[in-house]
Design an enzyme around this catalytic site. Structure first.
Site, PDB file in Angstrom:
ATOM      1  N   GLY A  68      -6.801  -5.676   2.184  1.00 48.55           N
ATOM      2  CA  GLY A  68      -6.188  -4.347   1.934  1.00 48.55           C
ATOM      3  C   GLY A  68      -6.828  -3.351   1.582  1.00 48.55           C
ATOM      4  CB  THR A  69     -10.218  -2.098   0.834  1.00 47.41           C
ATOM      5  OG1 THR A  69     -10.803  -3.104   1.902  1.00 47.41           O
ATOM      6  CG2 THR A  69     -10.173  -2.607  -0.546  1.00 47.41           C
ATOM      7  CE  LYS A 102     -11.532  -6.050   5.243  1.00 45.88           C
ATOM      8  NZ  LYS A 102     -10.912  -6.046   4.002  1.00 45.88           N
ATOM      9  CB  THR A 103      -7.180  -3.072   9.970  1.00 49.41           C
ATOM     10  OG1 THR A 103      -7.337  -4.514   9.303  1.00 49.41           O
ATOM     11  CG2 THR A 103      -6.726  -3.133  11.475  1.00 49.41           C
ATOM     12  CG  HIS A 139       1.594 -12.042 -27.913  1.00 47.72           C
ATOM     13  ND1 HIS A 139       1.096 -13.127 -27.880  1.00 47.72           N
ATOM     14  CD2 HIS A 139       1.114 -11.483 -26.722  1.00 47.72           C
ATOM     15  CE1 HIS A 139       0.101 -13.475 -27.141  1.00 47.72           C
ATOM     16  NE2 HIS A 139       0.047 -12.539 -26.116  1.00 47.72           N
ATOM     17  CD  GLU A 140       2.594  -8.048 -24.736  1.00 46.09           C
ATOM     18  OE1 GLU A 140       1.857  -7.547 -24.702  1.00 46.09           O
ATOM     19  OE2 GLU A 140       2.992  -9.213 -24.330  1.00 46.09           O
TER      20      GLU A 140
HETATM   21  P1  ADP Z   1      -7.784  -4.608   5.444  1.00 46.38           P
HETATM   22  O1  ADP Z   1      -7.772  -4.804   6.917  1.00 46.38           O
HETATM   23  O2  ADP Z   1      -8.743  -4.155   4.853  1.00 46.38           O
HETATM   24  O3  ADP Z   1      -7.247  -5.902   4.849  1.00 46.38           O
HETATM   25  P2  ADP Z   1      -5.794  -2.641   6.256  1.00 46.38           P
HETATM   26  O4  ADP Z   1      -6.639  -1.740   6.960  1.00 46.38           O
HETATM   27  O5  ADP Z   1      -4.729  -3.525   7.326  1.00 46.38           O
HETATM   28  O6  ADP Z   1      -6.473  -3.724   5.291  1.00 46.38           O
HETATM   29  O7  ADP Z   1      -4.793  -1.830   5.301  1.00 46.38           O
HETATM   30  C1  ADP Z   1      -3.257  -2.445   5.100  1.00 46.38           C
HETATM   31  C2  ADP Z   1      -2.709  -1.105   4.781  1.00 46.38           C
HETATM   32  O8  ADP Z   1      -3.087  -0.704   3.389  1.00 46.38           O
HETATM   33  C3  ADP Z   1      -2.708   0.098   5.791  1.00 46.38           C
HETATM   34  O9  ADP Z   1      -1.730  -0.237   6.612  1.00 46.38           O
HETATM   35  C4  ADP Z   1      -2.299   1.292   4.945  1.00 46.38           C
HETATM   36  O10 ADP Z   1      -1.091   1.512   4.887  1.00 46.38           O
HETATM   37  C5  ADP Z   1      -2.937   0.867   3.449  1.00 46.38           C
HETATM   38  N1  ADP Z   1      -4.141   1.358   3.034  1.00 46.38           N
HETATM   39  C6  ADP Z   1      -5.479   0.568   2.635  1.00 46.38           C
HETATM   40  N2  ADP Z   1      -6.507   1.227   2.468  1.00 46.38           N
HETATM   41  C7  ADP Z   1      -6.112   2.573   2.457  1.00 46.38           C
HETATM   42  C8  ADP Z   1      -6.645   3.745   2.476  1.00 46.38           C
HETATM   43  N3  ADP Z   1      -7.956   3.870   2.315  1.00 46.38           N
HETATM   44  N4  ADP Z   1      -5.934   4.936   2.935  1.00 46.38           N
HETATM   45  C9  ADP Z   1      -4.825   4.977   2.899  1.00 46.38           C
HETATM   46  N5  ADP Z   1      -4.188   3.572   3.323  1.00 46.38           N
HETATM   47  C10 ADP Z   1      -4.525   2.514   3.007  1.00 46.38           C
END
Ligand code: ADP
Length: 606
Positions: A211-212, A214-215, A429-430
């Site tokens: 989710g960073t 890459k795609t 606790h908190e």
């Molecule tokens: P990965 O391939 O690294 O698992 P993705 O590229 O599929 O992640 O990202 C998933 C979603 O997260 C994207 O569709 C986008 O909406 C959001 N996202 C992740 N990183 C970014 C970024 N740097 N800027 C904007 N949106 C991002």
């Protein structure tokens, strides 16, 4: 970007053809053929027709004991049983009938046979042929094309389009973008590189947690350089049949070379690129696919315009042959965004929603420490959904803050009823956590404390916020963190003289930290700078594996316990010294259920 697909007739189209053929067959051909067929009549009818001189030809079949005859026009054949009737021949003769043999044969059993057996078969073979040709065409036949397109790469092809993803859509990740900008430049102007003798890397590996972006980055490279983009996931190569994956790799590269310059993106490459470890009963199909990939990557010359991008969360599991220079020469880390990156990502996604004017993204970014790009996108969307639920036409700061909590801790539990005593315990606790954190100068200040139960099971939590980015943590900071984690339980013990199950998550985290300090960060007196543990899964949870003798393990365990105990004692001491503040704050939290960091500090410093 638009995915390009060959226009394909829907399946219903073929069904309609089959239906029409069947209808024509049943309602036109069959009745026509049946009419030509023999009709069985009674002997009376036969007699009557004879009298009316309505007999054309007649065949008396002694063997089968039947009479076959036609009417005068000879367009219908009749059949009747034989009755003992000595005058029959004479009467027939008088009626003008012609005696002939084999009338039925003239009704053409061959035609019947053709119509009822051969024709349907021909029709279905024809349809089959047609459809299989269609499928073969779709698979764009080649030397290694297989039946029904097996062994064809199912890569999705995206072409340049005006609304393609650009680098500006990917926020943060400046280093990765800089690295990839060079590729874009190369694809725009390859001759510049060729002249000087520089060769572009054939492959670039994007590594980082899920989710960073890459795609997104890979798509942005294609979008910026306006070239076709082939996208395929590593798992799509792996098929049931051995050899199919390799065939798919071949096909993918053949297509890519035809379309060069272009970008081939292989997501989750670890699905095929795992180390070949020669285990007995290894995965033959995967290894063959990998071998084919290695061969293909060697096989094309550099500078031919095909650039391969691949993404993975598990770079350490990749085969060394794949990551060597000449194949994936470059490794681009795509890490979790820092504070500034988080703010930018929030802003990019917030463009799609309507915002109130007072929204301060730096506060949200600070609260969402450790969130990935995908989680931040989710936070913005959750906030928009919440705004809709509350019948507002714009998203407010409160929506965003609440949605962070939703993403971290789940929704507020609507009907969780805590007893009064439980609520008190949770409040203490908190506050215990928060107070210990605040009293240790090096600990990050508290942002928010709440005792509203969440669907994740948390009965309350203290949100600590880093003021800025933290890249290094000192031993003291780590120790303080452990003390803070033990603060919740310490407060319970101090006030109620008993322990509850609420601290299980704290205990887990404290233990993990203490163990890491001793086994990986070299922060114990006895082991000096010797690594007792190695991280095996950096981007996916960070699993570790121990590499030491059993005695050392026992010693590590002893030291972990000792370290946590020491910090627990420290937390006890801090709380004892501030007992009046603890009571006051816990009571305040108990009344309000949620208090902010500011309110907390105000009471603490009063
Ligand atoms: P990965 O391939 O690294 O698992 P993705 O590229 O599929 O992640 O990202 C998933 C979603 O997260 C994207 O569709 C986008 O909406 C959001 N996202 C992740 N990183 C970014 C970024 N740097 N800027 C904007 N949106 C991002």
């Amino acid at each position: 970007m638009q995915e390009v697909k060959k226009p394909r007739k829907p399946l219903i189209y073929y069904y309609v053809i089959v239906l029409i053929v069947l209808l024509v067959f049943n309602f036109l051909l069959m009745p026509w053929a049946a009419e030509r067929q023999v009709r069985e009549v009674s002997y009376d009818t036969f007699m009557q027709m004879t009298e009316e001189k309505d007999i054309g030809r007649v065949d008396i079949n002694q063997e089968d004991n039947e009479i076959v005859f036609t009417n005068k026009e000879e367009d219908q054949i009749y059949k009747t049983g034989m009755v003992s009737d000595p005058d029959l021949t004479q009467r027939l003769y008088d009626s003008g009938a012609v005696f002939s043999g084999q009338i039925i044969e003239q009704a053409s059993p061959i035609l019947t046979f053709l119509l009822s057996w051969i024709l349907p078969i021909l029709i279905f073979v024809g349809i089959g042929q047609y459809m299989s040709r269609k499928l073969m065409n779709k698979a764009s036949g080649g030397p290694d094309s297989m039946i029904f397109g097996m062994g064809k790469s199912s890569a999705k092809v995206y072409v340049k389009s005006s609304e393609g993803i650009k680098f500006s859509d990917v926020a943060g990740e400046d280093e990765a973008k800089e690295n990839l900008a060079e590729i874009v430049d190369y694809l725009h102007n390859p001759s510049k590189y060729r002249e000087i003798g520089a060769s572009m890397p054939k492959g670039i590996l994007l590594v980082g947690p899920p989710g960073t972006g890459k795609t997104m980055l890979a798509k942005a490279v294609a979008g910026e350089s306006n070239v076709p983009f082939f996208s395929m996931s590593g798992s799509e190569f792996v098929e049931m049949f051995v050899g199919m994956g390799a065939s798919k790799v071949r096909d993918l590269f053949r297509q890519a070379k035809e379309k060069a310059p272009c970008i081939v993106f292989i997501d989750e490459i670890d699905a095929i690129g795992q180390k070949r470890d020669g285990r007995v009963g290894g995965n033959d199909e995967r290894e063959q696919t990998l071998n084919q990939l290695l061969t293909e990557m060697d096989g094309f010359e550099t500078n031919n315009g095909v650039i391969i991008l691949a993404a993975t969360n598990r770079p350490e599991s990749l085969d060394p042959a794949l990551t060597r220079p000449g194949r994936f020469d470059r490794r681009v880390p795509v890490e979790l965004p820092d504070l500034k990156g988080r703010e930018e990502i929030l802003k990019v996604h917030a463009k799609k929603v309507k915002l109130a004017e007072n929204v301060d993204f730096s506060v949200i970014a600070r609260m969402a420490s450790g969130a990935s790009g995908a989680e931040l996108a989710n936070i913005v969307n959750e906030a928009a959904l919440r705004a809709v639920r509350e019948n507002r036409s714009y998203v407010t700061q409160a929506d965003l803050e609440e949605s962070i909590e939703v993403v971290i801790a789940g929704y507020q539990k609507k009907n969780a009823i805590l007893t009064d005593q439980e609520k008190k315990v949770v409040a203490y606790h908190e506050i215990g956590h928060a107070l210990v954190a605040a009293k240790q100068s090096n600990s990050a200040p508290v942002q928010k404390i709440t005792i509203v139960p969440r669907t994740s099971g948390a009965l309350g939590y203290t949100m600590q916020v880093d003021e800025g980015n933290h890249y290094l943590m000192s031993r003291e900071e780590l120790e303080n963190k452990i003390a803070t984690l033990t603060g919740g339980r310490a407060a319970e013990e101090l006030v109620f003289h008993s322990a509850s199950t609420g601290a299980s998550n704290d205990i887990e985290q404290a233990t993990k930290l203490a163990r890491a300090m001793i086994t990986r960060y070299g922060m114990s007196e006895d082991f000096d700078m010797v690594a007792m543990e190695t991280v095996t899964n950096q981007y996916l949870g960070g699993d570790t594996s121990l590499s030491c003798s059993a005695e050392t393990q026992a010693e590590i365990d002893r030291q972990v316990v000792e370290l946590v105990k020491r910090q627990h004692k420290k937390a006890d001491k801090i709380l004892e010294e501030n007992r009046d503040k603890l009571d006051e704050l816990a009571d305040y939290l108990y009344q309000r259920e949620t208090i902010t960091g500011e309110e907390f500090m105000k009471i603490l410093n009063a």
